[in-house]
Every structure is written in C-alpha cells, then in structure tokens.
Write a protein that holds these residues in place. Structure first.
Motif, short mmCIF file in Angstrom:
data_model
loop_
_atom_site.label_atom_id
_atom_site.label_comp_id
_atom_site.label_asym_id
_atom_site.label_seq_id
_atom_site.Cartn_x
_atom_site.Cartn_y
_atom_site.Cartn_z
N HIS A 283 35.90 32.09 15.23
CA HIS A 283 37.04 30.90 16.60
C HIS A 283 36.65 29.87 15.49
CE1 HIS A 283 38.10 28.29 20.15
NE2 HIS A 283 38.21 29.57 19.94
N SER A 284 38.56 29.55 15.40
CA SER A 284 37.79 28.28 14.50
C SER A 284 37.56 26.39 14.74
CB SER A 284 39.87 28.08 13.86
OG SER A 284 40.77 27.63 14.95
N THR A 285 37.99 26.29 16.00
CA THR A 285 37.91 25.09 17.12
C THR A 285 36.16 24.98 17.26
OG1 THR A 285 39.22 25.48 18.77
CG2 THR A 285 39.76 24.10 16.77
N THR A 286 35.92 25.77 18.18
CA THR A 286 34.67 25.85 19.58
C THR A 286 34.10 27.20 19.15
OG1 THR A 286 35.78 26.53 21.19
CG2 THR A 286 35.84 24.37 20.55
N ALA A 287 32.59 26.87 19.56
CA ALA A 287 31.71 28.39 19.62
C ALA A 287 32.20 29.21 19.97
CB ALA A 287 31.07 28.10 19.90
N ALA A 288 32.93 30.45 20.03
CA ALA A 288 33.34 31.04 21.16
C ALA A 288 32.02 32.18 22.17
CB ALA A 288 34.44 32.35 20.40
N VAL A 289 33.07 32.61 23.13
CA VAL A 289 32.25 33.10 24.08
C VAL A 289 32.69 34.27 24.14
CG1 VAL A 289 31.01 30.34 25.11
CG2 VAL A 289 33.20 31.65 26.10
N ASP A 290 31.85 35.18 25.18
CA ASP A 290 33.10 36.58 25.50
C ASP A 290 33.71 36.26 26.82
OD1 ASP A 290 31.38 37.86 23.73
OD2 ASP A 290 30.26 38.87 24.69
N GLU A 291 34.93 36.42 26.80
CA GLU A 291 35.77 36.77 27.90
C GLU A 291 34.52 38.17 28.27
OE1 GLU A 291 40.42 36.16 27.12
OE2 GLU A 291 40.20 38.44 28.15
N ASP A 292 35.30 37.30 29.94
CA ASP A 292 35.18 38.77 31.07
C ASP A 292 35.64 39.07 31.63
OD1 ASP A 292 32.06 40.15 30.21
OD2 ASP A 292 31.50 38.02 30.10
N GLY A 293 36.52 39.85 32.08
CA GLY A 293 37.79 39.92 33.22
C GLY A 293 37.09 41.14 34.07
N GLU A 294 37.69 41.40 35.13
CA GLU A 294 37.77 41.93 35.85
C GLU A 294 38.97 42.43 37.18
OE1 GLU A 294 34.11 42.27 38.95
OE2 GLU A 294 34.84 40.05 39.38
N GLY A 295 38.90 43.84 37.65
CA GLY A 295 40.27 43.62 38.38
C GLY A 295 40.03 44.63 39.35
N ILE A 296 40.89 45.15 40.71
CA ILE A 296 40.36 45.70 41.90
C ILE A 296 41.83 45.98 41.94
CG2 ILE A 296 40.27 44.71 43.84
CD1 ILE A 296 38.74 46.77 44.95
N ALA A 297 42.51 47.49 42.21
CA ALA A 297 43.90 47.52 42.66
C ALA A 297 44.00 48.63 43.61
CB ALA A 297 44.38 48.11 41.33
N VAL A 298 44.67 48.93 44.64
CA VAL A 298 45.08 50.22 46.21
C VAL A 298 46.58 50.14 46.26
CG1 VAL A 298 45.50 48.22 47.50
CG2 VAL A 298 44.65 50.68 48.03
N ALA A 299 47.08 51.33 46.73
CA ALA A 299 48.27 52.04 46.26
C ALA A 299 48.63 52.60 47.47
CB ALA A 299 49.21 52.05 45.08
N TYR A 300 49.43 52.21 47.82
CA TYR A 300 50.26 53.80 49.20
C TYR A 300 51.49 54.06 48.64
CZ TYR A 300 50.50 56.09 53.94
OH TYR A 300 50.05 56.60 54.41
N THR A 301 52.09 55.37 48.91
CA THR A 301 52.91 55.90 48.73
C THR A 301 53.44 56.65 49.89
OG1 THR A 301 52.27 55.83 45.57
CG2 THR A 301 54.60 56.78 46.94
N MET A 302 54.42 56.55 50.14
CA MET A 302 55.80 56.98 51.22
C MET A 302 56.72 57.29 51.05
SD MET A 302 54.44 54.68 54.45
CE MET A 302 55.15 53.28 53.00
N GLY A 303 56.86 58.27 50.13
CA GLY A 303 58.15 58.99 49.50
C GLY A 303 58.63 57.73 48.24
N SER A 304 59.73 57.79 48.18
CA SER A 304 59.89 56.51 47.29
C SER A 304 60.03 55.15 47.47
CB SER A 304 61.42 56.52 47.60
OG SER A 304 62.62 56.26 49.05
N ILE A 305 58.86 54.88 48.11
CA ILE A 305 58.41 53.35 48.80
C ILE A 305 57.27 53.54 48.58
CG2 ILE A 305 57.84 51.67 50.57
CD1 ILE A 305 60.38 53.39 52.37
N LYS A 306 57.07 52.33 47.44
CA LYS A 306 55.26 52.04 47.70
C LYS A 306 55.01 50.73 47.70
CE LYS A 306 52.31 52.01 42.85
NZ LYS A 306 52.56 52.58 41.93
N ILE A 307 53.66 50.84 48.27
CA ILE A 307 52.96 49.21 48.67
C ILE A 307 51.54 49.09 47.81
CG2 ILE A 307 52.60 47.82 50.33
CD1 ILE A 307 53.31 49.62 52.65
#
Length: 336
Positions: A283-307
C-alpha cells in the motif's frame, strides 16, 4: 431518379430480411426489476426506489455448415446496448466468439461462491470493480472487445480470452482509450472426473501488460483464482481464493479468501450467507489493513416472479482503516 433509388434499396433490404428470417431463428426475452435500496448512514440515499428493464435478443442459424449465433442485451429502458456477442460453433473444434460485454475467460469465475441473490460485495463502495481494481475480483482481458474461445476436453471446459488495447465496446473503428493487451483463461469441471457427485471446481490465470498511454511505462499484472463448490442435499458450500499481483511498486496487490453457503429451504425459498477477507500488500500511502466483508441474502420465487433481499457490510474497505460501508436492497423482478 432519387425515388427509383429509394425503391430499389427498400426492395433489397426486404430481400435481405427475408433471407435472414429463413436462415436464423430470433427470440426475445426480458425482465423488469423494482428495487428499494438503503445506503450506509454516512451516505445520502436520496430516492431509494428504482426500476431496471432488461430486454434481450438472440439469433442462431447455420452458415456454411457452422452454427452462428448472436446475442444482444439492452437495459434501463433502452438506454443503449450493454452487451453483445457474435459466436461461431465449430463442433468438436470449439466455439469462437467476439465478446462485447457478455463475459469471457477468467471473468466468468471471478466470484463463484454460492448466493441466493447478489454477491456479498454488491452495492458497497469499491465493490464489483473490474480488472486491476480494488475489490479482489480477478480478470485481465475483461469482456469488452475481446476474442473468446471455448471448448471442452475430457470433461474440462477451457474458456480463454485475449484483448488488444483498451477494454472498450467498439463500433466499426479503433478504440481511443489507453490500455495494454491482456489474456486470461478459466478451466472448470464437475466432480464426475473425480467420482464426487455435487462437486464443481475451477481455476484460472491471466496477465495484463498495463497502460499504453503516452509517457506511461507498461506494467504487467498477474491474476489467479481457484474455487470449489460442493452441493449436498439442499445445501451448497463454496470456497474461493484469488490473487492479483501488480508489477509496479506502490500499487496495491490483493489476496482474497471467500466462502459462502446457500440453502434451499424448499423449491421456492432459498437463503445464503458469505464472508470474504481481502489482504492488501504494498500500500503506497498508509499501512494497509485487511478488508472484511459479509453478506446475507434471501430469495423467493413464484413462477416468473422473484422477490429477493440482501444485506452486505464491509469494514476497512479498500484496505483503509475504519472505512466501513453497508447496503440493504429488496428487489422484485418479473421475467417475460
């Protein structure tokens, strides 16, 4: 005389259209998505409601013994062409294509961790970048203005891409954008070769020669990734590791570890959770730290409709301490 020319050209155009109609089959598909998005409390959300309309055209026909196909996708109320692909299926010799945004080579496996909706970096600051950018997503040649070759050998699919100059969607002229040549490839297969049902594995490699702008030295970058997904019953677990090495001192290189699990509660409802860590080096300017990410997802499908809905969060974004971000989105899509 002018009228005669107009009639002649119209008749010729009609004849060509008739030939095309007999030689190829054209199909149309589309989808509309309504979204509600909430940004991080440090950002201005503005109007949180949005809509995206996609429409796609595909055509395929036989030309001199080969199957030639074309696809074009437009989105956002016909704002313009976003992707197109012209390909020639040569049978056992594979498929050769010119790609203007549909996806080729290493970019087809940049993130294979399972999810019920969007990727865990979607909608975040710095998330979803293209090749050579912060975010840990690999891909050098990209998917615009590239030649793509795909073939399967003994159960292993090779997907290679090569680009000369900048990654830009060009019409019938040369690109004016600065950029070096690049090439990459992805190898994927299922578990049948190893006798493991439910397994999908892949790996890829690519190199980019850097910028060709006046006064800028070319700098090579190397991209690598490997993934494995295993499905057992209603669940799928996946792990992926990626690395981007830049040849120029002072430029961030990235090592990414990501995992995700998706679960089908029933034939209509699915949920998923994933995490990833990006380690930055040089890292050229500051001391680098680890990036931590997380995500949760949910999907419900009814024929041609998806929520679908997802909540993504990241800390130390881009390797910068205390640079945090989050995003929540709910989407309702209609396919037609």
């Amino acid at each position: 005389m002018n009228n005669f020319k107009k009639v002649g050209l119209s008749a010729l155009a009609g004849s060509l259209a008739a030939i095309s109609a007999n030689a190829a089959e054209m199909s149309v598909n589309g989808a509309t998505m309504l979204t509600y998005t909430s940004e991080d409390n440090t950002e201005t959300t503005g109007n949180p409601y949005g809509m995206k309309t996609n429409i796609g055209f595909t055509a395929s026909g036989e030309v001199n013994g080969y199957t030639v196909s074309y696809m074009q996708t437009s989105k956002d109320q016909f704002a313009g062409m976003t992707s197109a692909r012209l390909s020639i299926d040569m049978g056992d010799m594979g498929t050769l294509a010119f790609d203007q945004g549909s996806g080729s080579g290493l970019g087809t496996i940049d993130d294979k961790t399972p999810t019920a909706a969007e990727e865990i970096w979607d909608g975040l600051d710095g998330g979803g970048f293209t090749a050579d950018s912060v975010g840990g997503l690999v891909g050098t040649a990209g998917a615009s203005g590239v030649w793509n070759y795909v073939n399967t050998f003994e159960g292993v699919t090779f997907n290679g891409a090569i680009r000369k100059g900048s990654a830009a969607k060009n019409a019938d002229g040369a690109s004016s954008g600065a950029g070096g040549s690049a090439w990459d490839f992805a190898l994927t297969t299922d578990g049948s070769m190893l006798g493991v049902d439910g397994l999908a594995i892949g790996a890829g490699y690519g190199e980019d020669s850097g910028s060709t702008a006046a006064g800028v030295n070319e700098v090579d970058s190397v991209h690598m990734t490997a993934f494995a997904n295993y499905s057992f019953g209603p669940a799928t677990f996946g792990y992926q590791m990626s690395e981007i090495n830049h040849g120029k001192q002072g430029t961030q290189s990235e090592e990414t570890d990501a995992w995700g699990i998706a679960f089908n509660i029933n034939e209509n409802l699915s949920v998923s959770y994933g995490e990833r860590t990006v380690h930055y080096a040089d890292h050229s300017t500051t001391a680098a730290v680890d990036e931590d990410g997380e995500g949760i997802a949910v999907a419900y499908t009814m024929g041609s409709i998806k929520i679908a809905g997802n909540r993504n969060e990241v800390s130390n974004n881009g390797g910068t301490a205390n640079a945090n971000d989050s995003m929540t989105e709910i989407a309702v899509s209609f396919a037609f």
